[in-house]
Design an enzyme around this catalytic site. Structure first.
Site, mmCIF file in Angstrom:
data_model
loop_
_atom_site.group_PDB
_atom_site.id
_atom_site.type_symbol
_atom_site.label_atom_id
_atom_site.label_comp_id
_atom_site.label_asym_id
_atom_site.label_seq_id
_atom_site.Cartn_x
_atom_site.Cartn_y
_atom_site.Cartn_z
ATOM 1 N N CYS A 26 0.819 -1.237 0.000
ATOM 2 C CA CYS A 26 0.000 0.000 0.000
ATOM 3 C C CYS A 26 0.840 1.269 0.000
ATOM 4 O O CYS A 26 0.325 2.344 -0.292
ATOM 5 C CB CYS A 26 -0.936 0.007 1.197
ATOM 6 S SG CYS A 26 -1.939 -1.463 1.298
ATOM 7 N N HIS A 86 -3.356 6.915 2.929
ATOM 8 C CA HIS A 86 -3.756 5.614 2.374
ATOM 9 C C HIS A 86 -5.156 5.297 2.895
ATOM 10 O O HIS A 86 -5.433 5.402 4.090
ATOM 11 C CB HIS A 86 -2.747 4.548 2.810
ATOM 12 C CG HIS A 86 -3.179 3.162 2.479
ATOM 13 N ND1 HIS A 86 -3.730 2.835 1.261
ATOM 14 C CD2 HIS A 86 -3.171 2.009 3.212
ATOM 15 C CE1 HIS A 86 -4.045 1.547 1.253
ATOM 16 N NE2 HIS A 86 -3.713 1.034 2.424
ATOM 17 N N ASN A 129 -10.121 -0.504 0.513
ATOM 18 C CA ASN A 129 -8.658 -0.388 0.438
ATOM 19 C C ASN A 129 -8.192 -0.946 -0.913
ATOM 20 O O ASN A 129 -8.344 -2.142 -1.172
ATOM 21 C CB ASN A 129 -8.061 -1.185 1.601
ATOM 22 C CG ASN A 129 -6.548 -1.147 1.643
ATOM 23 O OD1 ASN A 129 -5.894 -0.733 0.697
ATOM 24 N ND2 ASN A 129 -5.984 -1.611 2.755
HETATM 25 N N1 ACO Z 1 -18.260 -9.242 9.854
HETATM 26 C C1 ACO Z 1 -18.785 -9.523 11.054
HETATM 27 N N2 ACO Z 1 -18.028 -9.853 12.109
HETATM 28 C C2 ACO Z 1 -16.706 -9.917 11.931
HETATM 29 C C3 ACO Z 1 -16.087 -9.646 10.690
HETATM 30 C C4 ACO Z 1 -16.937 -9.294 9.626
HETATM 31 N N3 ACO Z 1 -16.463 -9.004 8.396
HETATM 32 N N4 ACO Z 1 -14.759 -9.788 10.815
HETATM 33 C C5 ACO Z 1 -14.523 -10.119 12.097
HETATM 34 N N5 ACO Z 1 -15.690 -10.212 12.761
HETATM 35 C C6 ACO Z 1 -15.901 -10.533 14.155
HETATM 36 C C7 ACO Z 1 -14.783 -11.363 14.736
HETATM 37 O O1 ACO Z 1 -14.973 -12.729 14.472
HETATM 38 C C8 ACO Z 1 -14.896 -11.027 16.191
HETATM 39 O O2 ACO Z 1 -15.942 -11.790 16.746
HETATM 40 P P1 ACO Z 1 -15.790 -12.433 18.224
HETATM 41 O O3 ACO Z 1 -15.631 -11.255 19.149
HETATM 42 O O4 ACO Z 1 -17.069 -13.178 18.391
HETATM 43 O O5 ACO Z 1 -14.573 -13.289 18.160
HETATM 44 C C9 ACO Z 1 -15.348 -9.577 16.204
HETATM 45 O O6 ACO Z 1 -15.906 -9.335 14.898
HETATM 46 C C10 ACO Z 1 -14.217 -8.607 16.433
HETATM 47 O O7 ACO Z 1 -13.142 -8.969 15.574
HETATM 48 P P2 ACO Z 1 -11.804 -8.190 15.611
HETATM 49 O O8 ACO Z 1 -10.830 -8.820 14.669
HETATM 50 O O9 ACO Z 1 -11.400 -8.001 17.031
HETATM 51 O O10 ACO Z 1 -12.279 -6.778 15.009
HETATM 52 P P3 ACO Z 1 -11.566 -5.411 15.078
HETATM 53 O O11 ACO Z 1 -12.396 -4.496 15.885
HETATM 54 O O12 ACO Z 1 -10.109 -5.537 15.375
HETATM 55 O O13 ACO Z 1 -11.678 -4.934 13.556
HETATM 56 C C11 ACO Z 1 -10.463 -4.772 11.498
HETATM 57 C C12 ACO Z 1 -11.116 -5.705 12.516
HETATM 58 C C13 ACO Z 1 -11.529 -3.855 10.928
HETATM 59 C C14 ACO Z 1 -9.866 -5.626 10.380
HETATM 60 C C15 ACO Z 1 -9.377 -3.939 12.202
HETATM 61 O O14 ACO Z 1 -8.529 -4.757 12.958
HETATM 62 C C16 ACO Z 1 -8.556 -3.168 11.211
HETATM 63 O O15 ACO Z 1 -9.033 -2.277 10.559
HETATM 64 N N6 ACO Z 1 -7.246 -3.453 11.094
HETATM 65 C C17 ACO Z 1 -6.403 -2.781 10.104
HETATM 66 C C18 ACO Z 1 -6.603 -3.436 8.797
HETATM 67 C C19 ACO Z 1 -6.035 -2.666 7.650
HETATM 68 O O16 ACO Z 1 -6.216 -1.471 7.544
HETATM 69 N N7 ACO Z 1 -5.356 -3.345 6.775
HETATM 70 C C20 ACO Z 1 -4.852 -2.707 5.615
HETATM 71 C C21 ACO Z 1 -3.518 -3.138 5.387
HETATM 72 S S1 ACO Z 1 -2.757 -2.168 4.151
HETATM 73 C C22 ACO Z 1 -2.026 -3.182 3.001
HETATM 74 O O17 ACO Z 1 -0.841 -3.140 2.849
HETATM 75 C C23 ACO Z 1 -2.881 -4.137 2.230
#
Ligand code: ACO
Length: 332
Positions: A117, A258, A288
């Site tokens: 990214c 980004h 993204n």
């Molecule tokens: N829909 C519904 N529920 C979901 C989903 C979904 N798509 N995904 C996860 N959950 C659930 C999980 O199973 C979990 O359930 P549980 O509590 O029963 O176990 C709950 O939601 C919370 O999951 P977390 O992983 O703790 O969610 P979090 O609040 O951390 O959010 C997210 C996840 C949005 C991915 C966040 O961690 C994030 O934005 N991270 C950064 C990601 C990013 O920007 N990546 C880009 C990288 S750039 C590149 O180089 C490609």
């Protein structure tokens, strides 16, 4: 008297996103997720997915055509093409060479650079450095991604975050030292590589029945760790580049980050003490798009009139690697 250029400017920008829109509700029809979960955690409402024939090179070519038209540059004048992508059409030849043929840019040196990214900020500095040698006049830099080709539809924590698209810019020399690409601050930390990676498809894990069964050819991410690292490295890069140029954040007309996650950008805004209304956002529409995210946003910000002549703009990104970068631009 030296003939070397005193600065490098953006002569034009262009972008291309597929027409095929998928909303959060559309995804919820085949992934165990909901519009509410995706929007509240990421700010994403919809994304574009490429359809048959819309490969990474095709999207990059269309974005490039628009950037060249916007710059008023003929294809015969382009002497350098650099592409940033983690989803090339194929391992080789490079996507830059494929775009060269599709565009008819026959007089150019062509290569790909991979920094996920942060890729567009990496190729911006590489192209600018090459232009500053005095040997290149019109560099086409392209961020293009077909992330839908590496998404695991059985992993709801990642598949809802990404989309496809391409953005491009034409860079060239200028004699005005106060305009254009003022400075760059790039960084990398390979020790954190496994927070975001795709293990299959390279020489370590070539495609086999087992690698496919083990889902190695899909993007893997430890979301919480990526979130924290993203805020940390972007804050650091932004502060460093402002400080080393004797600038403060009040002087920035616009920040183009980004477009990964609205929550990451909100935290960055509070850490940098730059209000959210100075951040350009379009992730709601595209999700993204990795290396395409900054150039699509840059193109839209120019077209929307969000950035104008004389404005100081900060581009800031993080990505797999880990990699990160910040670039300061004074619009000509
Ligand atoms: N829909 C519904 N529920 C979901 C989903 C979904 N798509 N995904 C996860 N959950 C659930 C999980 O199973 C979990 O359930 P549980 O509590 O029963 O176990 C709950 O939601 C919370 O999951 P977390 O992983 O703790 O969610 P979090 O609040 O951390 O959010 C997210 C996840 C949005 C991915 C966040 O961690 C994030 O934005 N991270 C950064 C990601 C990013 O920007 N990546 C880009 C990288 S750039 C590149 O180089 C490609």
């Amino acid at each position: 008297m030296s003939t070397l250029p005193r600065s490098v400017v953006i002569k034009g920008t262009g972008s291309y996103t597929p027409a095929n829109i998928k909303t959060n509700d559309d995804l919820a029809e085949f992934v165990d997720t909901s519009e509410e979960w995706i929007f509240t955690r990421t700010g994403i409402k919809e994304r574009r997915f490429a359809t048959e024939g819309e490969n990474t090179s095709h999207m990059g070519t269309e974005a490039s055509r628009r950037a060249l038209a916007n710059a008023g540059i003929q294809t015969s004048a382009v002497d350098l093409v650099i592409v940033a992508t983690i989803t090339p059409d194929m391992p080789f030849p490079s996507t830059a060479c494929l775009i060269q043929t599709q565009l008819g840019v026959s007089n150019a040196v062509c290569m790909d650079i991979e920094a996920a990214c942060s890729g567009f900020l990496y190729i911006m500095e590489v192209a600018a450095s090459m232009i500053k040698t005095g040997r290149y006049q019109n560099a086409l830099i392209v961020g293009t991604e077909k992330l839908s080709s590496i998404l695991d539809w059985e992993d709801r924590t990642t598949c809802v975050l990404f989309g496809d698209g391409a953005g491009a810019a034409v860079l060239g020399p200028s004699d005005s030292p106060q305009t254009g690409l003022l400075d760059f601050k790039l960084g990398a930390d390979g020790a954190n590589g496994e927070v975001l990676f795709m293990p299959g498809g390279g020489s370590a894990n070539p495609a086999t029945g087992t690698s496919i069964d083990n889902r190695l050819h899909f993007l893997k991410m430890r979301g919480k760790e990526v979130f924290k690292l993203a805020v940390k490295v972007m804050e650091q890069a932004a502060k460093e580049i402002l400080e080393q140029n004797g600038l403060n954040s009040d002087q920035l007309a616009c920040v183009i980050p980004h477009q990964a996650n609205l929550r990451i950008i909100e935290l960055l805004s509070s850490r940098l003490e730059i209000p959210m209304d100075r951040f350009y956002l379009n992730l709601e529409k595209y999700g993204n798009t990795s290396a395409a995210s900054i150039p699509i946003a840059l193109d839209e910000a120019f077209r929307d009139g969000r950035i104008n002549s004389g404005d100081l703009v900060l581009l800031v990104a993080f990505g797999a690697g880990l990699t990160w970068g910040a670039t300061l631009v004074r619009c000509p």
